[in-house]
Design an enzyme around this catalytic site. Structure first.
Site, PDB file in Angstrom:
ATOM      1  N   HIS A  46      -2.257  -6.190  10.546  1.00 31.58           N
ATOM      2  CA  HIS A  46      -3.517  -5.504  10.281  1.00 31.58           C
ATOM      3  C   HIS A  46      -4.514  -6.348   9.484  1.00 31.58           C
ATOM      4  CE1 HIS A  46      -1.518  -1.285  10.930  1.00 31.58           C
ATOM      5  NE2 HIS A  46      -1.443  -2.082  11.977  1.00 31.58           N
TER       6      HIS A  46
ATOM      7  N   ASP B 206       0.233  -1.881  19.479  1.00 38.24           N
ATOM      8  CA  ASP B 206      -0.133  -1.931  18.068  1.00 38.24           C
ATOM      9  C   ASP B 206      -1.039  -3.130  17.820  1.00 38.24           C
ATOM     10  OD1 ASP B 206       1.482  -4.235  17.726  1.00 38.24           O
ATOM     11  OD2 ASP B 206       3.200  -3.086  16.984  1.00 38.24           O
TER      12      ASP B 206
END
Length: 256
Positions: free
Chosen positions: A83, A138
């Protein structure tokens, strides 16, 4: 051997994922090195960024040998590794080009789609990857691929695990250009040089606008356009652009 290498030529910073024997699959250490490279990319003298892979692959996603050894929550692992790098790419107020030299799979596909522009070698392939081992997209994959392809096509593709050729990826709009593998570095260098000579601040503000547009109302987008246009008029490049236009000469932008 460094798992991520950087090279600054002029105002173009090239970031190379460098685990060629593993098709540049991500490890925790590699994420840290990539984050350091993206931090360096924020420097004012960098006006365009290229992300590519060493060897025959762009990035095969997560290194599954390391993945099996993880003993903590996978969501926490994503937040600590993937992330921050996805956010860093989007936060860079300058163009980021993915030079897709080979297979882009799983989180490697997500990484490519987080970039602003994607150019692929004709030998490149694109593989969803996640569903093939029972996982979900993801690292921003569901976000970026839905934006690029539309939610219906994105779901159909990501849930099928179908491999796309570079030509198919271009037809779908996943990449903007496909070139011969031997010519990829030259073509990406040409494009990066064009961006590096452009008004960097204006490009960065435009990037913010398009990121905002997908979820904004019309009034919200008009307000942000007005705000960022006001900021753009205060740049040296705006003054140079106007002067060059009036003087009928090519502009000499400095990125400021």
């Amino acid at each position: 051997m460094a798992e991520v290498e950087t090279s600054l030529v002029g105002s173009v910073l090239t970031i190379t994922l460098n685990r060629p024997d593993a098709y540049n699959a991500f490890t925790t250490a590699m994420h840290a090195a990539l984050h350091a490279a993206l931090d360096a990319a924020a420097a004012e003298d960098v006006r365009a960024v290229v992300i590519t892979g060493a060897g025959r692959g762009f990035c095969a996603g997560q290194d599954l040998n390391e993945f099996r050894e993880l003993d903590h929550d996978i969501g926490e692992h994503l937040e600590a590794t993937y992330h921050p790098n996805v956010r860093a790419i989007r936060a860079l107020e300058k163009p980021v080009i993915a030079a897709i030299n080979g297979a882009a799979a799983g989180a490697g596909l997500s990484l490519a789609c987080a970039c602003d522009v994607r150019i692929a070698a004709d030998s490149a392939t694109f593989v969803p990857g996640f569903i093939g081992i029972g996982l979900v997209p993801d690292s921003g994959g569901s976000y970026f691929i839905a934006r690029l392809l539309g939610p219906a096509r994105a779901f159909a593709w990501m849930s099928s695990n179908r491999k796309l050729t570079a030509a198919q990826a271009q037809e779908w709009g996943l990449v903007s250009e496909v070139v011969d593998a031997d010519e990829l570095a030259v073509r990406v260098g040409e494009l990066a040089a064009i961006y590096a000579a452009a008004p960097t601040r204006g490009i960065g503000l435009s990037k913010r606008l398009f990121d905002h547009a997908a979820t904004a109302t019309l009034d919200e987008q008009l307000a942000l356009e007005a705000e960022l246009q006001n900021a753009a008029t205060k740049t040296e490049d705006f003054r140079e652009g106007v002067a060059a236009f009036l003087e009928k000469r090519p502009p000499r932008f400095t990125g400021r």
